[in-house]
Design an enzyme around this catalytic site. Structure first.
Site, PDB file in Angstrom:
ATOM      1  N   SER A  30       0.854  -1.182   0.000  1.00 55.14           N
ATOM      2  CA  SER A  30       0.000   0.000   0.000  1.00 55.14           C
ATOM      3  C   SER A  30       0.885   1.225   0.000  1.00 55.14           C
ATOM      4  CB  SER A  30      -0.937   0.013   1.205  1.00 55.14           C
ATOM      5  OG  SER A  30      -0.215   0.401   2.355  1.00 55.14           O
ATOM      6  N   LYS A  31       0.268   2.340  -0.386  1.00 56.59           N
ATOM      7  CA  LYS A  31       1.043   3.581  -0.422  1.00 56.59           C
ATOM      8  C   LYS A  31       1.572   3.890   0.970  1.00 56.59           C
ATOM      9  CE  LYS A  31      -2.600   4.766  -3.246  1.00 56.59           C
ATOM     10  NZ  LYS A  31      -3.871   5.472  -3.273  1.00 56.59           N
ATOM     11  N   ARG A  32       0.686   3.695   1.948  1.00 57.52           N
ATOM     12  CA  ARG A  32       1.073   4.026   3.320  1.00 57.52           C
ATOM     13  C   ARG A  32       2.183   3.116   3.815  1.00 57.52           C
ATOM     14  NH1 ARG A  32      -4.976   5.525   5.275  1.00 57.52           N
ATOM     15  NH2 ARG A  32      -5.518   4.341   3.436  1.00 57.52           N
ATOM     16  N   HIS A  33       2.277   1.978   3.171  1.00 53.77           N
ATOM     17  CA  HIS A  33       3.238   0.978   3.608  1.00 53.77           C
ATOM     18  C   HIS A  33       4.563   1.132   2.865  1.00 53.77           C
ATOM     19  CE1 HIS A  33       4.221  -2.758   5.537  1.00 53.77           C
ATOM     20  NE2 HIS A  33       4.610  -3.281   4.399  1.00 53.77           N
ATOM     21  N   GLY A  34       4.656   2.181   2.060  1.00 53.99           N
ATOM     22  CA  GLY A  34       5.932   2.467   1.406  1.00 53.99           C
ATOM     23  C   GLY A  34       6.196   1.686   0.135  1.00 53.99           C
TER      24      GLY A  34
END
Ligand SMILES: Nc1ncnc2c1ncn2[C@@H]1O[C@H](COP(=O)(O)OP(=O)(O)OP(=O)(O)O)[C@@H](O)[C@H]1O
Ligand SMILES: [Zn+2]
Length: 474
Positions: free
Chosen positions: A238-242
């Site tokens: 995910s984006k939040r997960h880099g």
């Protein structure tokens, strides 16, 4: 069946990563395969997190992959009037109602449900009160209290959700903005979408969305919830997960066709075939063969597939990508103004010498630098070993015989003959001649095959470089 209409609805809160790209690809492939339509919709209702940069980054990645859309991009923030219209319809038809319970009240209801061992939920207080609208009220959908909602899914089979776990959920916030599920369903209905392929992170939303379809008396689309793509740490990308942006792989020298091939194999199979060209994917893709378990992103596999696609392409197809990577190394290709054909051919020849040994276009560009340098520098160890007094004779002879060739005699066959003469006159084996030559021409000991390399380098540069090596020794 009606024309298939699919969609990809990213939220522009960051770039497009591998997981999202695969979802886009499945939708695109299915539309292309069936002769249907593929719609791009930007879900930008989270106005605090959505940015124009992200929208552009998503377009750029899709364009790079060659995933083109037939309609859109539509932006949800430009469609608030449509959502409002449908929300009003739902209230008018008795499927939804206004509610002015305060957050504190709703919290108390949720706590109470919890204390009774139930899921925390709104208790339906305003459901039958027929309240008139006043500013600040929310709109709730009347959800059935009993029974089950069964999601029929091409990938997952049937999943039953007990309705007792759904409360009368909000479809319009107190500020008048639509909730996510409402906007999605209204979009999908009004855009005529009949096939929804998305990540199974959305499966929990589907029963709620089905209730909205039902309340609007709209036919349900076909659902295909595909398993997540995980990172090497087994967490979902995910984006939040880099997770990295798809466009970074472009910079890293991956080919769009290789990326497509890799993405599709992350979750779809056709027997044990691994290599697919783009047209073949369109021909063979099917929803039936989407796998049921999550897959892990594996960079080495992507690289291996990329190497195969590099070999599969013609040098003229690779030329523009190759040139773009060279440009980043501040190597301008030779001026093509007066000798356009010749130089284009030369670049293609250079590519052909490197194609079999390049796993990425970055590797290819790095390995090509020696072709373009005005003067080359010898690697220290290589020079010590090969560019020394023992090599003077063979280098001199090589330069002489290569120089003697007329332009139309500059062929692989004649180069081989020239080397044979050098072998005879020096009494050296081919290997003993090739290595010093290789260092003289490239600066190092690793290079494409000596003859194809000389042909790609050109006669003039070859002779110049050998002479420079001789000067270096003397
Ligand atoms: N790791 C993943 N694997 C497979 N599909 C994914 C993955 N992450 C997102 N998707 C799918 O990509 C589509 C677009 O998702 P979206 O733009 O919301 O990105 P996102 O990565 O989920 O966002 P965020 O990282 O902010 O949670 C959705 O269909 C979603 O299900
Ligand atoms: Zn209420």
């Amino acid at each position: 069946m009606d024309t298939v209409v699919t969609r990809f609805p990213p939220s522009p809160t960051g770039y497009l990563h591998i997981g999202g790209a695969r979802t886009a690809l499945f939708n695109w492939l299915y539309a292309r395969k069936t002769g249907g339509r593929f719609i791009l919709r930007i879900e930008d209702t989270d106005e605090a997190r959505s940015t124009k940069e992200s929208v552009d980054a998503i377009f750029k990645s899709l364009e790079w992959l060659g995933i083109d859309w037939d309609e859109g991009p539509f932006f949800q923030t430009q469609r608030y009037d449509i959502y409002k219209e449908y929300i009003n319809k739902l209230v008018a038809s008795g499927h939804a109602y206004y509610c002015d319970c305060s957050p504190e009240e709703v919290n108390a209801m949720r706590e109470k449900a919890k204390s009774l061992g139930k899921k925390p939920m709104y208790n339906g207080k305003c459901r039958e009160l027929n309240k008139e609208w006043k500013p600040g009220m929310v709109v709730r959908l009347k959800a059935p209290a009993m029974g089950t909602t069964v999601v029929e899914d091409v990938v997952k089979g049937n999943t039953a959700f007990p309705n007792s776990e759904l409360d009368d959920f909000i479809i319009q916030r107190s500020d008048g903005s639509p909730m996510y599920n409402l906007a999605v369903v209204v979009d999908d209905i009004t855009m005529g979408i009949n096939t929804i392929i998305r990540g199974d992170d959305h499966l929990v939303n589907t029963p709620k969305q089905m209730l909205i379809y039902k309340a609007l008396e709209a036919p349900l689309p076909l659902f295909a919830h595909v398993p997540m793509v995980l990172g090497s740490d087994k967490a979902r990308l995910s984006k939040r997960h880099g997770a990295m942006s798809v466009s970074e792989y472009m910079d890293m020298g991956y080919l769009p066709d290789a990326m497509l091939n890799y993405l599709v194999r992350l979750g779809w199979s056709f027997g044990d075939q691994e290599f697919f060209r783009r047209e073949e994917l369109i021909e063979k893709f099917s929803l039936e063969h989407i796998g049921r378990s999550p897959s892990m992103f594996d960079m080495d596999k992507l690289t291996a597939i990329n190497a195969k696609h590099i070999q599969d392409k013609s040098s003229s197809e690779l030329a523009p990508i190759f040139s773009a990577h060279l440009a980043k190394r501040e190597i301008a290709l030779p001026d093509t103004q007066d000798n356009h054909d010749g130089d284009t051919k030369r670049v293609e020849k250079i590519i052909e010498t490197l194609q079999p040994r390049s796993k990425t276009m970055v590797e290819m560009a790095d390995a090509a630098i020696f072709y373009f340098r005005e003067s080359i520098e010898f690697e220290e160890k290589a020079a010590k070993k090969f560019i020394n007094s023992d090599a003077v004779e063979l280098l001199k002879l090589s330069a002489r015989y290569i120089k003697e060739l007329k332009p139309d005699e500059f062929t692989e066959k004649n180069l081989e003959d020239a080397m044979k003469k050098v072998m005879e006159e020096t009494g050296l084996k081919f290997g003993k001649i090739a290595q010093p030559l290789r260092v003289a021409l490239t600066g190092g000991t690793v290079s494409p095959g000596i003859f194809e390399m000389i042909l790609a380098l050109g006669q003039k540069k070859t002779v110049e470089r050998i002479q420079k090596a001789i000067e270096h020794i003397q």
